[in-house]
Design an enzyme around this catalytic site. Structure first.
Site, PDB file in Angstrom:
ATOM      1  N   SER A  66      -3.646 -32.454  21.001  1.00 51.90           N
ATOM      2  CA  SER A  66      -3.558 -31.302  21.907  1.00 51.90           C
ATOM      3  C   SER A  66      -4.203 -31.527  23.270  1.00 51.90           C
ATOM      4  O   SER A  66      -3.991 -30.727  24.186  1.00 51.90           O
ATOM      5  CB  SER A  66      -4.182 -30.077  21.258  1.00 51.90           C
ATOM      6  OG  SER A  66      -3.350 -29.613  20.234  1.00 51.90           O
ATOM      7  N   LYS A  69      -1.924 -31.557  26.107  1.00 54.83           N
ATOM      8  CA  LYS A  69      -1.391 -30.297  26.651  1.00 54.83           C
ATOM      9  C   LYS A  69      -2.003 -29.975  28.015  1.00 54.83           C
ATOM     10  O   LYS A  69      -1.408 -29.256  28.808  1.00 54.83           O
ATOM     11  CB  LYS A  69      -1.655 -29.161  25.663  1.00 54.83           C
ATOM     12  CG  LYS A  69      -0.970 -29.360  24.306  1.00 54.83           C
ATOM     13  CD  LYS A  69      -1.490 -28.372  23.268  1.00 54.83           C
ATOM     14  CE  LYS A  69      -0.804 -28.565  21.917  1.00 54.83           C
ATOM     15  NZ  LYS A  69      -1.365 -27.673  20.872  1.00 54.83           N
ATOM     16  N   TYR A 190       7.322 -33.435  23.077  1.00 56.36           N
ATOM     17  CA  TYR A 190       6.045 -32.860  22.615  1.00 56.36           C
ATOM     18  C   TYR A 190       5.335 -33.797  21.628  1.00 56.36           C
ATOM     19  O   TYR A 190       4.144 -34.078  21.769  1.00 56.36           O
ATOM     20  CB  TYR A 190       6.307 -31.482  21.976  1.00 56.36           C
ATOM     21  CG  TYR A 190       5.094 -30.890  21.318  1.00 56.36           C
ATOM     22  CD1 TYR A 190       4.058 -30.337  22.069  1.00 56.36           C
ATOM     23  CD2 TYR A 190       4.950 -30.912  19.924  1.00 56.36           C
ATOM     24  CE1 TYR A 190       2.922 -29.815  21.458  1.00 56.36           C
ATOM     25  CE2 TYR A 190       3.820 -30.391  19.309  1.00 56.36           C
ATOM     26  CZ  TYR A 190       2.812 -29.848  20.089  1.00 56.36           C
ATOM     27  OH  TYR A 190       1.677 -29.339  19.484  1.00 56.36           O
ATOM     28  N   TYR A 242      -9.367 -23.286  20.935  1.00 55.77           N
ATOM     29  CA  TYR A 242      -8.596 -22.323  20.136  1.00 55.77           C
ATOM     30  C   TYR A 242      -9.426 -21.116  19.741  1.00 55.77           C
ATOM     31  O   TYR A 242     -10.189 -20.592  20.529  1.00 55.77           O
ATOM     32  CB  TYR A 242      -7.973 -23.018  18.905  1.00 55.77           C
ATOM     33  CG  TYR A 242      -7.070 -24.119  19.337  1.00 55.77           C
ATOM     34  CD1 TYR A 242      -5.893 -23.839  19.994  1.00 55.77           C
ATOM     35  CD2 TYR A 242      -7.423 -25.443  19.180  1.00 55.77           C
ATOM     36  CE1 TYR A 242      -5.069 -24.839  20.446  1.00 55.77           C
ATOM     37  CE2 TYR A 242      -6.602 -26.463  19.627  1.00 55.77           C
ATOM     38  CZ  TYR A 242      -5.427 -26.136  20.266  1.00 55.77           C
ATOM     39  OH  TYR A 242      -4.635 -27.125  20.714  1.00 55.77           O
ATOM     40  N   VAL A 260      -6.414 -32.464  17.250  1.00 56.57           N
ATOM     41  CA  VAL A 260      -6.658 -32.683  15.818  1.00 56.57           C
ATOM     42  C   VAL A 260      -6.856 -34.155  15.454  1.00 56.57           C
ATOM     43  O   VAL A 260      -7.241 -34.467  14.328  1.00 56.57           O
ATOM     44  CB  VAL A 260      -5.555 -32.080  14.909  1.00 56.57           C
ATOM     45  CG1 VAL A 260      -5.601 -30.570  14.897  1.00 56.57           C
ATOM     46  CG2 VAL A 260      -4.181 -32.597  15.272  1.00 56.57           C
TER      47      VAL A 260
HETATM   48  O1  DON Z   1       1.504 -30.094  16.992  1.00 60.03           O
HETATM   49  C1  DON Z   1       0.473 -30.336  16.363  1.00 60.03           C
HETATM   50  O2  DON Z   1       0.130 -29.662  15.418  1.00 60.03           O
HETATM   51  C2  DON Z   1      -0.375 -31.489  16.816  1.00 60.03           C
HETATM   52  N1  DON Z   1       0.450 -32.522  17.374  1.00 60.03           N
HETATM   53  C3  DON Z   1      -1.367 -31.057  17.853  1.00 60.03           C
HETATM   54  C4  DON Z   1      -2.290 -29.962  17.364  1.00 60.03           C
HETATM   55  C5  DON Z   1      -3.660 -30.077  17.864  1.00 60.03           C
HETATM   56  O3  DON Z   1      -4.127 -31.103  18.295  1.00 60.03           O
HETATM   57  C6  DON Z   1      -4.493 -28.869  17.727  1.00 60.03           C
HETATM   58  N2  DON Z   1      -5.813 -29.136  18.247  1.00 60.03           N
HETATM   59  N3  DON Z   1      -6.890 -29.058  17.894  1.00 60.03           N
END
Ligand code: DON
Length: 315
Positions: A66, A69, A190, A242, A260
């Site tokens: 993330s 992003k 994405y 978040y 993550v």
């Molecule tokens: O789309 C997803 O779920 C992961 N590629 C990214 C989510 C993420 O990193 C949330 N962050 N803490």
């Protein structure tokens, strides 16, 4: 007053963060991430004077997830302008987990902000409609200061094969007209941006540009527009961690963004950029070791945005 040295403080911060690793686990919903050793922990700092400090597993590469992003938001704001971008995605923290699709269905067809998955997919759609992924990667490399930064193909494949929740969000947004582009092309963009891999030194380079108001420390070149930086860092404060962003604001007090994969990018205004990697994450998706390293550094170095204490650490 005892004058401390930052290398010592950084090592103490790492050891403090290490104590919390057992409170988290690696992300398992992306099978490839489940293979990472949860005990890894590393941190890098780049100061406004251009000095670098590292501790722990800082050379280990991880996927930024993330954190990507934030760079897609920079790309979109600078190519399309804030009015257009925020006609597709909101500016409010959602109070929901990063992968929630609840509000897309029941409250508002537009995602709450560009950092939850739905919002980031909407922003990825804007970019994928007009640009190649390589164009985005060029910006990532420039901001992180390394030309060899690439996508981790195994993580990309793993995300693409298992990202059913993200697919659901994208199709919901296509159905409601938020997403104009091809869903699968958007998701490809994405998943690839989430699968970009780097180390904490790369992340700290990027963080130092954020801390320096968009200007690269060593060259003095502006890489991010002033207005973009203002929007980006405000959203990092309100939504970067978040549904843990409120507590993080109190305990740490820096614009930050987690992923993550265990990465956190944090910017101590006009002081330093910090890049962290610790793949054991909490239920909100934030690195537990990384969170505590940041809390320790914030206290020891007076990095909280509302702190007026003078630090006795030389850096
Ligand atoms: O789309 C997803 O779920 C992961 N590629 C990214 C989510 C993420 O990193 C949330 N962050 N803490």
């Amino acid at each position: 007053m005892e004058i401390k040295n930052i290398a010592e403080v950084l090592n103490d911060a790492l050891e403090y963060g290490r104590k919390y690793i057992n409170k988290g686990n690696v992300a398992t919903y992306i099978p490839e991430l489940a293979k990472v050793d949860k005990n890894l922990l590393g941190v890098s700092i780049v100061t406004m004077g251009g000095k670098r400090y590292h501790a722990g597993d800082w050379q280990h590469e991880f996927t930024i997830q993330s954190i990507s992003k934030t760079i897609s938001l920079i790309f979109a704001l600078e190519h399309f302008g804030s009015e257009y971008v925020f006609s597709k995605v909101g500016m409010e923290s959602s109070g929901d987990p990063f992968n929630s699709l609840d509000k897309l269905e029941i409250k508002n067809k537009y995602p709450s902000n560009p950092f939850i998955n739905a919002g980031a997919i909407a922003v990825a759609g804007l970019i994928a409609d007009k640009y190649e992924f390589e164009d985005y990667l060029v910006l990532v490399r420039r901001l992180c200061g390394r030309d060899l930064i690439e996508v981790d193909k195994n993580v990309y494949i793993s995300e693409n094969e298992t990202g059913l929740l993200n697919r659901s969000m994208a199709y919901l947004m296509k159905n409601s007209g938020v997403l104009d582009t091809d869903v699968e092309e958007t998701l490809k963009f994405y998943f690839r941006m989430c699968s970009i891999k780097m180390n904490t030194n790369d992340l700290a380079n990027y963080a130092s540009i954020l801390a320096n108001d968009g200007v690269e420390v060593k060259s003095g070149i502006r890489l991010i527009d002033k207005s973009t930086i203002k929007i980006l860092k405000s959203l990092m404060v309100t939504c970067g961690m978040y549904d843990g962003s409120g507590e993080f604001a109190i305990r740490v007090g820096m614009p930050a963004k987690s992923g993550v994969g265990g990465g956190i990018v944090a910017s101590a205004e006009n002081k330093m950029g910090i890049g962290i990697f610790g793949p054991a994450i909490d239920t909100q998706g934030n690195s537990v070791g990384g969170y505590h390293i940041l809390e320790y550094l914030s206290n020891e170095l007076g990095l909280h945005y509302f702190s007026r204490e003078l630090s006795n650490v030389v850096y």
